[in-house]
Enzyme design. Structure first.
Site, mmCIF file in Angstrom:
data_model
loop_
_atom_site.group_PDB
_atom_site.id
_atom_site.type_symbol
_atom_site.label_atom_id
_atom_site.label_comp_id
_atom_site.label_asym_id
_atom_site.label_seq_id
_atom_site.Cartn_x
_atom_site.Cartn_y
_atom_site.Cartn_z
ATOM 1 C CB SER A 133 -0.870 0.014 1.265
ATOM 2 O OG SER A 133 -1.602 1.227 1.362
ATOM 3 C CE1 TYR A 146 -4.321 -2.121 4.980
ATOM 4 C CE2 TYR A 146 -3.147 -0.097 4.437
ATOM 5 C CZ TYR A 146 -3.861 -1.215 4.042
ATOM 6 O OH TYR A 146 -4.113 -1.429 2.702
HETATM 7 P P1 NAP Z 1 -11.567 -5.737 0.358
HETATM 8 O O1 NAP Z 1 -12.544 -5.261 -0.657
HETATM 9 O O2 NAP Z 1 -11.862 -5.552 1.788
HETATM 10 O O3 NAP Z 1 -11.269 -7.291 0.059
HETATM 11 C C1 NAP Z 1 -10.412 -7.999 0.897
HETATM 12 C C2 NAP Z 1 -10.322 -9.418 0.432
HETATM 13 O O4 NAP Z 1 -9.406 -10.099 1.285
HETATM 14 C C3 NAP Z 1 -11.640 -10.171 0.498
HETATM 15 O O5 NAP Z 1 -11.720 -11.050 -0.595
HETATM 16 C C4 NAP Z 1 -11.518 -10.951 1.795
HETATM 17 O O6 NAP Z 1 -12.213 -12.188 1.778
HETATM 18 C C5 NAP Z 1 -10.049 -11.258 1.809
HETATM 19 N N1 NAP Z 1 -9.541 -11.569 3.129
HETATM 20 C C6 NAP Z 1 -9.447 -10.741 4.204
HETATM 21 N N2 NAP Z 1 -8.918 -11.412 5.238
HETATM 22 C C7 NAP Z 1 -8.664 -12.674 4.810
HETATM 23 C C8 NAP Z 1 -8.119 -13.827 5.394
HETATM 24 N N3 NAP Z 1 -7.723 -13.823 6.675
HETATM 25 N N4 NAP Z 1 -8.004 -14.963 4.656
HETATM 26 C C9 NAP Z 1 -8.389 -14.989 3.358
HETATM 27 N N5 NAP Z 1 -8.930 -13.917 2.738
HETATM 28 C C10 NAP Z 1 -9.059 -12.773 3.455
HETATM 29 O O7 NAP Z 1 -10.128 -5.072 0.129
HETATM 30 P P2 NAP Z 1 -9.404 -4.490 -1.177
HETATM 31 O O8 NAP Z 1 -9.551 -3.025 -1.147
HETATM 32 O O9 NAP Z 1 -9.776 -5.266 -2.380
HETATM 33 O O10 NAP Z 1 -7.890 -4.791 -0.764
HETATM 34 C C11 NAP Z 1 -7.128 -5.850 -1.303
HETATM 35 C C12 NAP Z 1 -5.681 -5.649 -0.893
HETATM 36 O O11 NAP Z 1 -5.226 -4.390 -1.393
HETATM 37 C C13 NAP Z 1 -5.450 -5.600 0.604
HETATM 38 O O12 NAP Z 1 -4.235 -6.226 0.935
HETATM 39 C C14 NAP Z 1 -5.383 -4.122 0.910
HETATM 40 O O13 NAP Z 1 -4.642 -3.844 2.066
HETATM 41 C C15 NAP Z 1 -4.681 -3.621 -0.339
HETATM 42 N N6 NAP Z 1 -4.874 -2.203 -0.604
HETATM 43 C C16 NAP Z 1 -6.109 -1.711 -0.877
HETATM 44 C C17 NAP Z 1 -6.239 -0.362 -1.140
HETATM 45 C C18 NAP Z 1 -7.557 0.279 -1.473
HETATM 46 O O14 NAP Z 1 -7.580 1.507 -1.629
HETATM 47 N N7 NAP Z 1 -8.637 -0.460 -1.619
HETATM 48 C C19 NAP Z 1 -5.126 0.468 -1.102
HETATM 49 C C20 NAP Z 1 -3.881 -0.071 -0.830
HETATM 50 C C21 NAP Z 1 -3.769 -1.420 -0.581
HETATM 51 P P3 NAP Z 1 -13.625 -12.451 2.533
HETATM 52 O O15 NAP Z 1 -14.637 -11.651 1.761
HETATM 53 O O16 NAP Z 1 -13.855 -13.903 2.381
HETATM 54 O O17 NAP Z 1 -13.457 -11.972 3.934
#
Ligand code: NAP
Length: 234
Positions: A133, A146
């Site tokens: 991130s 985080y």
């Molecule tokens: P999200 O919409 O909250 O999706 C998170 C995903 O991770 C879901 O599929 C969830 O599955 C899964 N997950 C969470 N905990 C888990 C676990 N213990 N075991 C297996 N699966 C798990 O988040 P996102 O925004 O797509 O983020 C994806 C990645 O990008 C993350 O690492 C986040 O930190 C990073 N990121 C996101 C942003 C942003 O702006 N969105 C920015 C920087 C970095 P379930 O539905 O089954 O719980």
């Protein structure tokens, strides 16, 4: 491909499948989302299976990889995307919120990477892509846990990468900025004004960067962090 039931992970799964990779769609509780991701891949002519597993549980990575090998064969690409946030000021963060963020974002990345490296080295080909991130390299009040986890993902990726670089295995981090997903719902919209591109990103824009790093075309790129953030980290 961890955490592919929605958001960035689902988009990455689709992009990898479009490039011809068979994809294991891991999820923790979002079975409907994971099923939808698999269906979207299959209806586009790709190959995917959904595999449940909470990657923050230290016992899960080995079981998960066993299931992937059984259903799809040897692993060539690992994308550590599963992540969560549990925000709070450092002075009042609970041990529980500290630990579950570290266990999911960092611990799982480390355990899964460790578990795939031997077979990738043997195959003289492997791609590990860890989703970090912009938060971590830069501060964001309320996200000490985080930020610590994501900065550590970058440090871990670089160090592991130099250990295996001569074996045909690349390890890189991708650092998204503000991407529209469930994770960022409710984040104040004025943040958009601080992004040089003046807009938030789409999960597909992160997925394209990951698909490139997974491809043969990225064979000389390792130990780096690719920011997909509209210039936010500049
Ligand atoms: P999200 O919409 O909250 O999706 C998170 C995903 O991770 C879901 O599929 C969830 O599955 C899964 N997950 C969470 N905990 C888990 C676990 N213990 N075991 C297996 N699966 C798990 O988040 P996102 O925004 O797509 O983020 C994806 C990645 O990008 C993350 O690492 C986040 O930190 C990073 N990121 C996101 C942003 C942003 O702006 N969105 C920015 C920087 C970095 P379930 O539905 O089954 O719980």
């Amino acid at each position: 491909m961890t955490g592919a039931s929605r958001g960035i992970g689902a988009a990455i799964a689709l992009a990898l499948a479009a490039d011809g990779w068979p994809v294991a769609v891991n999820y923790r509780s979002g079975v409907d989302g994971a099923t939808a991701t698999v269906e979207a891949i299959v209806s586009a002519g790709g190959h995917a299976v959904a595999i449940q597993g909470d990657v923050s549980d230290p016992a899960v990575p080995d079981r998960l990889l066993g299931a992937v090998r059984e259903q799809l064969g040897p692993l060539a690409v690992l994308v550590n995307n599963a992540g969560l946030r549990a925000d709070g000021l450092a002075l009042s963060l609970s041990d529980e919120d500290w630990q579950r963020v570290l266990d999911t974002n960092l611990g799982a990345t480390y355990r899964l990477t460790r578990a795939v490296l031997r077979e990738m080295i043997r195959a003289r080909f492997g791609r590990v892509i860890n989703i970090a991130s912009v938060i971590g390299p830069r501060a964001n009040a309320g996200q000490a846990n985080y930020a610590a986890s994501k900065a550590a993902v970058i440090a871990f990726s670089k160090t592991a990468a130099v250990e295996v670089a001569r074996r045909g295995v690349t390890i890189n981090a991708v650092a998204p900025g503000l991407i529209e997903t469930e994770m960022t719902e409710g984040i104040p919209s004025d943040l958009g004004e601080r992004i040089p591109a003046r807009r938030t990103g789409r999960p597909e824009e992160v997925a394209d960067a990951v698909a490139f790093l997974a491809s043969e075309r990225a064979s000389y790129i390792t130990a780096t962090t690719l920011y997909v953030d509209g210039g936010l980290s500049a």
